[in-house]
Design a protein around this motif. Structure first.
Motif, PDB file in Angstrom:
ATOM      1  N   LYS A 114      -4.964  10.019  -3.632  1.00 24.85           N
ATOM      2  CA  LYS A 114      -5.937   9.682  -4.666  1.00 24.85           C
ATOM      3  C   LYS A 114      -5.238   9.487  -6.008  1.00 24.85           C
ATOM      4  CE  LYS A 114      -7.216  14.520  -5.581  1.00 24.85           C
ATOM      5  NZ  LYS A 114      -8.347  15.477  -5.688  1.00 24.85           N
ATOM      6  N   VAL A 115      -5.709   8.498  -6.751  1.00 28.73           N
ATOM      7  CA  VAL A 115      -5.166   8.168  -8.062  1.00 28.73           C
ATOM      8  C   VAL A 115      -6.325   7.704  -8.936  1.00 28.73           C
ATOM      9  CG1 VAL A 115      -3.684   6.584  -9.367  1.00 28.73           C
ATOM     10  CG2 VAL A 115      -2.875   7.524  -7.195  1.00 28.73           C
TER      11      VAL A 115
ATOM     12  N   ASP B 286       0.811  -1.215   0.000  1.00 28.03           N
ATOM     13  CA  ASP B 286       0.000   0.000   0.000  1.00 28.03           C
ATOM     14  C   ASP B 286       0.843   1.264   0.000  1.00 28.03           C
ATOM     15  OD1 ASP B 286      -2.931  -0.531   0.040  1.00 28.03           O
ATOM     16  OD2 ASP B 286      -2.405  -1.796   1.736  1.00 28.03           O
TER      17      ASP B 286
ATOM     18  N   LYS C 205      -6.762   6.529  -0.809  1.00 32.37           N
ATOM     19  CA  LYS C 205      -6.042   5.867   0.275  1.00 32.37           C
ATOM     20  C   LYS C 205      -6.671   6.291   1.592  1.00 32.37           C
ATOM     21  CE  LYS C 205      -1.312   4.555   1.458  1.00 32.37           C
ATOM     22  NZ  LYS C 205       0.130   4.835   1.204  1.00 32.37           N
TER      23      LYS C 205
ATOM     24  N   TYR D 189      -1.739  10.178 -11.615  1.00 35.02           N
ATOM     25  CA  TYR D 189      -1.249  10.352 -10.247  1.00 35.02           C
ATOM     26  C   TYR D 189      -1.461  11.786  -9.756  1.00 35.02           C
ATOM     27  CZ  TYR D 189       1.396   6.080 -11.357  1.00 35.02           C
ATOM     28  OH  TYR D 189       1.759   4.807 -11.730  1.00 35.02           O
TER      29      TYR D 189
ATOM     30  N   PHE E 289       1.317   3.233  -4.982  1.00 32.14           N
ATOM     31  CA  PHE E 289       0.105   2.838  -5.684  1.00 32.14           C
ATOM     32  C   PHE E 289       0.391   1.746  -6.704  1.00 32.14           C
ATOM     33  CE2 PHE E 289      -2.884   3.044  -9.194  1.00 32.14           C
ATOM     34  CZ  PHE E 289      -4.083   2.901  -8.510  1.00 32.14           C
ATOM     35  N   ASP E 290       1.528   1.830  -7.406  1.00 35.33           N
ATOM     36  CA  ASP E 290       1.844   0.836  -8.427  1.00 35.33           C
ATOM     37  C   ASP E 290       1.903  -0.572  -7.840  1.00 35.33           C
ATOM     38  OD1 ASP E 290       2.000   2.992 -10.070  1.00 35.33           O
ATOM     39  OD2 ASP E 290       4.106   2.727 -10.634  1.00 35.33           O
TER      40      ASP E 290
ATOM     41  N   PHE F 128      -1.650  -1.624  -7.102  1.00 38.91           N
ATOM     42  CA  PHE F 128      -2.443  -1.878  -8.299  1.00 38.91           C
ATOM     43  C   PHE F 128      -2.050  -3.192  -8.960  1.00 38.91           C
ATOM     44  CE2 PHE F 128      -3.748  -0.927 -12.783  1.00 38.91           C
ATOM     45  CZ  PHE F 128      -5.102  -0.869 -12.523  1.00 38.91           C
TER      46      PHE F 128
ATOM     47  N   TRP G 238      -5.367   1.413   0.069  1.00 33.15           N
ATOM     48  CA  TRP G 238      -5.967   1.887  -1.169  1.00 33.15           C
ATOM     49  C   TRP G 238      -7.291   1.176  -1.403  1.00 33.15           C
ATOM     50  CZ3 TRP G 238      -4.633   6.062  -3.750  1.00 33.15           C
ATOM     51  CH2 TRP G 238      -3.326   6.548  -3.641  1.00 33.15           C
TER      52      TRP G 238
END
Length: 265
Positions: free
Chosen positions: A118-119, A56, A138, A224, A59-60, A63, A143
């Motif tokens: 946020k993404v 966490d 998040k 992003y 983000f990558d 995801f 996330w």
């Protein structure tokens, strides 16, 4: 205890004189029952292994786990989105790579920013000129997929570039026209090596791209929070999921025409 385990079965069917004869061959394997129990326990342990909390941080990393594990997807989908699970989760089959559309080089630092809250992940359908956006937040260090929005190219600051890119992806002639007399190609220096600079000319283009199956009528763009303002410059970073792909295409618009200015590998 030794148990008998069937490992394969082959059914042979032959027609002779109007009659059908069936012969079944079964291969068997002697397996120690304790070994089977041990394998079963190991598989169950793997299935129940929780995703690392470190996933966490970036983000990558989150995801990648999200698109690879359906159970994890459901556990990280907020309640308002759960009613859509029969229709949206097919978006999240594993992809070889994603893209980042950006203008400013320093915005690439966002990919390694652990403070993001946020993404947005956007499925950009070039043919239909629509964008399907999935919004992640998040919350309490985790996330979550919060909601989904849709909009047309006309509502995007990338509208003009998308219209050009749709033609660029579909037509080799448009690609060749976009590189003009040639496009600068740079291979960044690796440990012990030097940076390599060269030019890809129109006659080299098809062969050059033959081992780079990147262009598609669907872009998976990760937003992003990179700044998009200048209508005449767009950069596309193709970033691989655990496959080492990292290649940038730099475009610019001059007198209403888009050109590919540089490629960096």
């Amino acid at each position: 205890m030794i148990v008998l385990l069937a490992t394969s079965a082959v059914l042979m069917v032959a027609c002779a004189g109007g009659k059908t004869e069936q012969t079944e061959y079964v291969d068997t394997l002697l397996v120690d029952e304790d070994s089977l129990v041990e394998v079963s326990d190991t598989l169950q342990l793997i299935e129940e292994q929780p995703v690392s909390a470190r996933a966490d941080e970036l983000f990558d990393d989150f995801f990648f786990n999200f698109i690879s594990d359906v159970k994890f997807q459901h556990s990280r989908t907020d309640y308002p989105m759960k009613k859509h699970k029969g229709s949206i989760f097919d978006h999240f089959s594993t992809h070889d790579f994603f893209t980042v559309i950006y203008e400013h080089e320093d915005d690439l630092a966002l990919l390694k920013d652990t403070t993001l809250k946020k993404v947005g992940v956007e499925w950009i359908y070039l043919d239909s000129m629509n964008v399907d956006r999935f919004n992640f937040r998040k919350i309490d260090g985790e996330w979550l997929l919060i909601d989904r929005t849709e909009y047309s190219f006309e509502d995007s600051p990338n509208a003009d570039f998308f219209k050009f890119y749709e033609r660029f992806v579909a037509d080799t002639l448009t690609q060749v026209e976009a590189i003009g007399d040639g496009v600068a190609y740079t291979v960044e220096a690796q440990e012990g090596d030097e940076e390599v600079d060269s030019i890809v000319t129109p006659d080299m283009w098809t062969e050059f791209m033959s081992d780079k199956p990147l262009f598609s009528p669907v872009l998976v763009n990760i937003d992003y929070g990179q700044r998009i303002g200048n209508e005449n410059t767009r950069n596309l970073l193709f970033q691989g999921f655990s496959n080492g792909v990292s290649i940038e295409f730099r475009f610019s618009c001059k007198d209403g025409l888009w050109f590919l200015d540089a490629i960096e590998l």
